[in-house]
Write an enzyme that holds these catalytic residues in place. Sequence first.
Site, PDB file in Angstrom:
ATOM      1  N   SER A 176       0.857  -1.185   0.000  1.00 39.66           N
ATOM      2  CA  SER A 176       0.000   0.000   0.000  1.00 39.66           C
ATOM      3  C   SER A 176       0.890   1.230   0.000  1.00 39.66           C
ATOM      4  O   SER A 176       2.059   1.162   0.416  1.00 39.66           O
ATOM      5  CB  SER A 176      -0.892   0.010   1.245  1.00 39.66           C
ATOM      6  OG  SER A 176      -1.480   1.277   1.449  1.00 39.66           O
ATOM      7  N   TYR A 226      -2.276  -0.859  10.200  1.00 40.89           N
ATOM      8  CA  TYR A 226      -2.349  -1.150   8.772  1.00 40.89           C
ATOM      9  C   TYR A 226      -1.046  -0.774   8.062  1.00 40.89           C
ATOM     10  O   TYR A 226      -0.490  -1.565   7.291  1.00 40.89           O
ATOM     11  CB  TYR A 226      -3.519  -0.386   8.153  1.00 40.89           C
ATOM     12  CG  TYR A 226      -3.695  -0.620   6.671  1.00 40.89           C
ATOM     13  CD1 TYR A 226      -4.333  -1.769   6.208  1.00 40.89           C
ATOM     14  CD2 TYR A 226      -3.230   0.309   5.749  1.00 40.89           C
ATOM     15  CE1 TYR A 226      -4.493  -1.987   4.844  1.00 40.89           C
ATOM     16  CE2 TYR A 226      -3.386   0.095   4.388  1.00 40.89           C
ATOM     17  CZ  TYR A 226      -4.022  -1.050   3.946  1.00 40.89           C
ATOM     18  OH  TYR A 226      -4.168  -1.270   2.583  1.00 40.89           O
TER      19      TYR A 226
END
Length: 262
Positions: free
Chosen positions: A140, A153
Amino acid sequence: MQLKGKKVLITGGSRGIGKCMITELVKHGVQDIAVIGRDKDSLKALREEFESVNFLFVRGDVGDINALREISSKVEDEWGSLDVLINNAGVVSAGPLDEQSDEDIYDQIAVNLTAVVVITKYCIPILKRSDDAAILNVSSGLGLIGMPFYSVYASTKAAVRQFSDAIRRELEPDHISVTCVYPAATDTDMMTTSKAQNMDTPEHVAEKSIDGLINKKLHVIFGGEERLQESKLNFESPEKLDAKIAESYDERREASLEHKSM
């Protein structure tokens, strides 16, 4: 790398970026695809939509080690070898760390990181039987730049980046390429509760990611020149990026409170 006739295993392939990746794989002549996913109806829909594909399905959560063992064993039993492993499944639970549940913290780490490492471990022996094997890991943009309220995350996605570099170097003698991609905000179910704007389409992310796989790129970074410049600033002068991010602290906190897709 030529994808035609390759055998592919993908996690999280029943929706979002993963499903769009399957579309790209089929365009390139892939007919054998193994998918692990949680939703029975979504898996059934895949078979109906992609009639030319010989699917192997395992219904389960990639955070469950037994599901990972099952899909890798099924691939070995049915195909004998594997050409491409795509680690795409992911979950997110944003917000202040001290307000996140223990369960959400553990699940993010299990799905986003532990599953990537474990299924790769299981698949390496069967990838080695391929004449031209590859691994595609989905990290990401937050794996490049850690943002407030995404501490768990971002940590898991940064770990995927490091894992990709490490395992690529480890598998170099076996000629197994490893590509890591870093999507920006993408318009998928995972972002339904996010307030992000100007998101990429999952089709765009899938196309560029599979292109990176085919061309054996080490990294595919989304977000354009701005993301590249922020990454450079984050490395060279992190305190300057800290100050920039602090300007929108309250806005970022408020936006994170409802962003959850587990």
